[in-house]
Design a protein around this motif. Structure first.
Motif, PDB file in Angstrom:
ATOM      1  N   MET A   8     -68.209 -10.306  13.466  1.00 28.79           N
ATOM      2  CA  MET A   8     -68.140 -11.741  13.363  1.00 28.79           C
ATOM      3  C   MET A   8     -66.645 -12.319  13.732  1.00 28.79           C
ATOM      4  O   MET A   8     -65.820 -11.579  12.944  1.00 28.79           O
ATOM      5  N   SER A   9     -66.576 -13.459  14.569  1.00 29.39           N
ATOM      6  CA  SER A   9     -65.403 -13.638  14.480  1.00 29.39           C
ATOM      7  C   SER A   9     -64.700 -14.457  12.985  1.00 29.39           C
ATOM      8  O   SER A   9     -65.362 -14.937  12.213  1.00 29.39           O
ATOM      9  N   ASP A  10     -63.581 -14.512  13.043  1.00 28.06           N
ATOM     10  CA  ASP A  10     -63.043 -15.360  11.778  1.00 28.06           C
ATOM     11  C   ASP A  10     -63.213 -16.774  11.781  1.00 28.06           C
ATOM     12  O   ASP A  10     -63.395 -17.317  10.672  1.00 28.06           O
ATOM     13  N   TYR A  11     -63.464 -17.421  13.060  1.00 27.15           N
ATOM     14  CA  TYR A  11     -63.972 -18.695  12.963  1.00 27.15           C
ATOM     15  C   TYR A  11     -65.053 -18.818  12.270  1.00 27.15           C
ATOM     16  O   TYR A  11     -65.542 -19.776  11.427  1.00 27.15           O
ATOM     17  N   GLN A  12     -66.125 -18.171  12.713  1.00 24.93           N
ATOM     18  CA  GLN A  12     -67.747 -17.965  11.850  1.00 24.93           C
ATOM     19  C   GLN A  12     -67.511 -17.515  10.580  1.00 24.93           C
ATOM     20  O   GLN A  12     -68.470 -18.191   9.773  1.00 24.93           O
ATOM     21  N   THR A  13     -66.640 -16.761  10.092  1.00 26.88           N
ATOM     22  CA  THR A  13     -66.581 -16.568   8.795  1.00 26.88           C
ATOM     23  C   THR A  13     -65.971 -17.600   7.998  1.00 26.88           C
ATOM     24  O   THR A  13     -66.614 -17.932   6.980  1.00 26.88           O
ATOM     25  N   PHE A  14     -65.069 -18.497   8.513  1.00 25.85           N
ATOM     26  CA  PHE A  14     -64.550 -19.518   7.937  1.00 25.85           C
ATOM     27  C   PHE A  14     -65.333 -20.715   7.692  1.00 25.85           C
ATOM     28  O   PHE A  14     -65.647 -21.188   6.628  1.00 25.85           O
ATOM     29  N   LEU A  15     -66.336 -20.857   8.884  1.00 20.94           N
ATOM     30  CA  LEU A  15     -67.523 -21.825   8.508  1.00 20.94           C
ATOM     31  C   LEU A  15     -68.416 -21.407   7.638  1.00 20.94           C
ATOM     32  O   LEU A  15     -68.797 -22.240   6.773  1.00 20.94           O
ATOM     33  N   GLN A  16     -68.717 -20.144   7.430  1.00 19.45           N
ATOM     34  CA  GLN A  16     -69.355 -19.650   6.228  1.00 19.45           C
ATOM     35  C   GLN A  16     -68.762 -20.090   4.861  1.00 19.45           C
ATOM     36  O   GLN A  16     -69.703 -20.372   4.194  1.00 19.45           O
ATOM     37  N   GLU A  17     -67.532 -19.491   4.776  1.00 23.64           N
ATOM     38  CA  GLU A  17     -66.782 -19.809   3.535  1.00 23.64           C
ATOM     39  C   GLU A  17     -66.887 -21.363   3.140  1.00 23.64           C
ATOM     40  O   GLU A  17     -67.381 -21.594   2.218  1.00 23.64           O
ATOM     41  N   ARG A  18     -66.488 -22.194   4.159  1.00 24.63           N
ATOM     42  CA  ARG A  18     -66.372 -23.449   4.047  1.00 24.63           C
ATOM     43  C   ARG A  18     -67.979 -23.873   3.512  1.00 24.63           C
ATOM     44  O   ARG A  18     -67.941 -24.830   2.672  1.00 24.63           O
ATOM     45  N   ASP A  19     -68.948 -23.579   4.250  1.00 23.36           N
ATOM     46  CA  ASP A  19     -70.395 -23.947   3.702  1.00 23.36           C
ATOM     47  C   ASP A  19     -70.577 -23.795   2.480  1.00 23.36           C
ATOM     48  O   ASP A  19     -71.040 -24.433   1.401  1.00 23.36           O
ATOM     49  N   GLN A  20     -70.029 -22.364   1.977  1.00 27.11           N
ATOM     50  CA  GLN A  20     -70.378 -22.050   0.599  1.00 27.11           C
ATOM     51  C   GLN A  20     -69.488 -22.852  -0.356  1.00 27.11           C
ATOM     52  O   GLN A  20     -70.196 -23.246  -1.442  1.00 27.11           O
ATOM     53  N   ILE A  21     -68.477 -23.267   0.041  1.00 22.66           N
ATOM     54  CA  ILE A  21     -67.556 -23.915  -0.969  1.00 22.66           C
ATOM     55  C   ILE A  21     -68.253 -25.267  -0.919  1.00 22.66           C
ATOM     56  O   ILE A  21     -68.429 -26.014  -2.361  1.00 22.66           O
ATOM     57  N   ASP A  22     -68.691 -26.154  -0.215  1.00 24.89           N
ATOM     58  CA  ASP A  22     -69.165 -27.310   0.011  1.00 24.89           C
ATOM     59  C   ASP A  22     -70.514 -27.273  -0.815  1.00 24.89           C
ATOM     60  O   ASP A  22     -70.650 -28.118  -1.357  1.00 24.89           O
ATOM     61  N   TYR A  23     -71.340 -26.215  -0.733  1.00 24.25           N
ATOM     62  CA  TYR A  23     -72.567 -26.302  -1.330  1.00 24.25           C
ATOM     63  C   TYR A  23     -72.315 -26.129  -2.905  1.00 24.25           C
ATOM     64  O   TYR A  23     -73.065 -26.859  -3.618  1.00 24.25           O
ATOM     65  N   PHE A  24     -71.195 -25.507  -3.498  1.00 29.49           N
ATOM     66  CA  PHE A  24     -70.980 -25.598  -4.842  1.00 29.49           C
ATOM     67  C   PHE A  24     -70.352 -26.645  -5.256  1.00 29.49           C
ATOM     68  O   PHE A  24     -70.803 -27.149  -6.421  1.00 29.49           O
ATOM     69  N   THR A  25     -69.427 -27.365  -4.523  1.00 37.24           N
ATOM     70  CA  THR A  25     -68.854 -28.737  -4.754  1.00 37.24           C
ATOM     71  C   THR A  25     -70.046 -29.913  -4.920  1.00 37.24           C
ATOM     72  O   THR A  25     -70.126 -30.481  -5.655  1.00 37.24           O
ATOM     73  N   GLN A  26     -70.924 -29.709  -3.988  1.00 37.97           N
ATOM     74  CA  GLN A  26     -72.114 -30.578  -4.137  1.00 37.97           C
ATOM     75  C   GLN A  26     -73.116 -30.661  -5.129  1.00 37.97           C
ATOM     76  O   GLN A  26     -73.660 -31.430  -5.483  1.00 37.97           O
ATOM     77  N   LYS A  27     -73.215 -29.241  -5.690  1.00 39.05           N
ATOM     78  CA  LYS A  27     -73.828 -29.180  -6.605  1.00 39.05           C
ATOM     79  C   LYS A  27     -73.486 -29.472  -7.937  1.00 39.05           C
ATOM     80  O   LYS A  27     -73.814 -29.162  -9.195  1.00 39.05           O
ATOM     81  N   GLY A  28     -72.134 -29.932  -8.164  1.00 37.39           N
ATOM     82  CA  GLY A  28     -71.300 -30.138  -9.330  1.00 37.39           C
ATOM     83  C   GLY A  28     -70.292 -29.152  -9.808  1.00 37.39           C
ATOM     84  O   GLY A  28     -69.834 -29.533 -11.174  1.00 37.39           O
ATOM     85  N   TYR A  29     -70.205 -28.179  -9.055  1.00 36.53           N
ATOM     86  CA  TYR A  29     -69.393 -27.159  -9.673  1.00 36.53           C
ATOM     87  C   TYR A  29     -68.141 -27.508  -9.228  1.00 36.53           C
ATOM     88  O   TYR A  29     -67.790 -28.258  -8.415  1.00 36.53           O
ATOM     89  N   ARG A  30     -66.968 -27.225 -10.083  1.00 39.78           N
ATOM     90  CA  ARG A  30     -65.448 -27.419  -9.909  1.00 39.78           C
ATOM     91  C   ARG A  30     -64.903 -26.019 -10.137  1.00 39.78           C
ATOM     92  O   ARG A  30     -65.398 -25.127 -10.674  1.00 39.78           O
ATOM     93  N   ILE A  31     -63.777 -25.991  -9.335  1.00 42.29           N
ATOM     94  CA  ILE A  31     -62.888 -24.493  -9.400  1.00 42.29           C
ATOM     95  C   ILE A  31     -62.100 -24.664 -10.782  1.00 42.29           C
ATOM     96  O   ILE A  31     -61.576 -25.482 -10.929  1.00 42.29           O
ATOM     97  N   LYS A  32     -62.268 -23.344 -11.236  1.00 40.65           N
ATOM     98  CA  LYS A  32     -61.812 -23.064 -12.435  1.00 40.65           C
ATOM     99  C   LYS A  32     -60.486 -22.045 -12.522  1.00 40.65           C
ATOM    100  O   LYS A  32     -59.849 -22.108 -13.299  1.00 40.65           O
ATOM    101  N   ASN A  33     -60.818 -21.087 -11.671  1.00 45.13           N
ATOM    102  CA  ASN A  33     -59.791 -19.956 -11.652  1.00 45.13           C
ATOM    103  C   ASN A  33     -59.624 -19.388 -10.123  1.00 45.13           C
ATOM    104  O   ASN A  33     -60.741 -19.452  -9.324  1.00 45.13           O
ATOM    105  N   ILE A  34     -58.638 -19.000  -9.685  1.00 49.68           N
ATOM    106  CA  ILE A  34     -58.298 -18.462  -8.403  1.00 49.68           C
ATOM    107  C   ILE A  34     -57.564 -17.193  -8.703  1.00 49.68           C
ATOM    108  O   ILE A  34     -56.442 -17.122  -9.325  1.00 49.68           O
TER     109      ILE A  34
END
Length: 76
Positions: A1-27
């Motif tokens: 899979m290309s880096d761009y496709q991987t990024f799109l999946q990561e972005r969608d996962q981040i957006d999913y959690f933020t839309q469900k009310g999650y907040r980033i707590k630790n990195i």
């Protein structure tokens, strides 16, 4: 899979959690990417739900950084 496709999946996962009310707590960053921990308080009880994403791409790291900055602005 290309880096761009991987990024799109990561972005969608981040957006999913933020839309469900999650907040980033630790990195945690290391040589294999970044582990981003999301947290949200359960509405039924006072427990916290936690989820962790492994972000591999540089664009994914930039994206969650912007999300984190926006969360900090909302909280201020």
């Amino acid at each position: 899979m290309s880096d761009y496709q991987t990024f799109l999946q990561e972005r969608d996962q981040i957006d999913y959690f933020t839309q469900k009310g999650y907040r980033i707590k630790n990195i945690t960053e290391n040589l294999s990417g970044a582990f981003v921990e999301f947290e949200r308080e359960s509405k039924e009880s006072k427990e916290f739900n936690k989820e962790t994403l492994h972000i591999l791409t540089a664009d994914g790291r930039k994206y969650f950084s912007v999300v984190l900055i926006n969360q900090q602005k909302e909280g201020a």
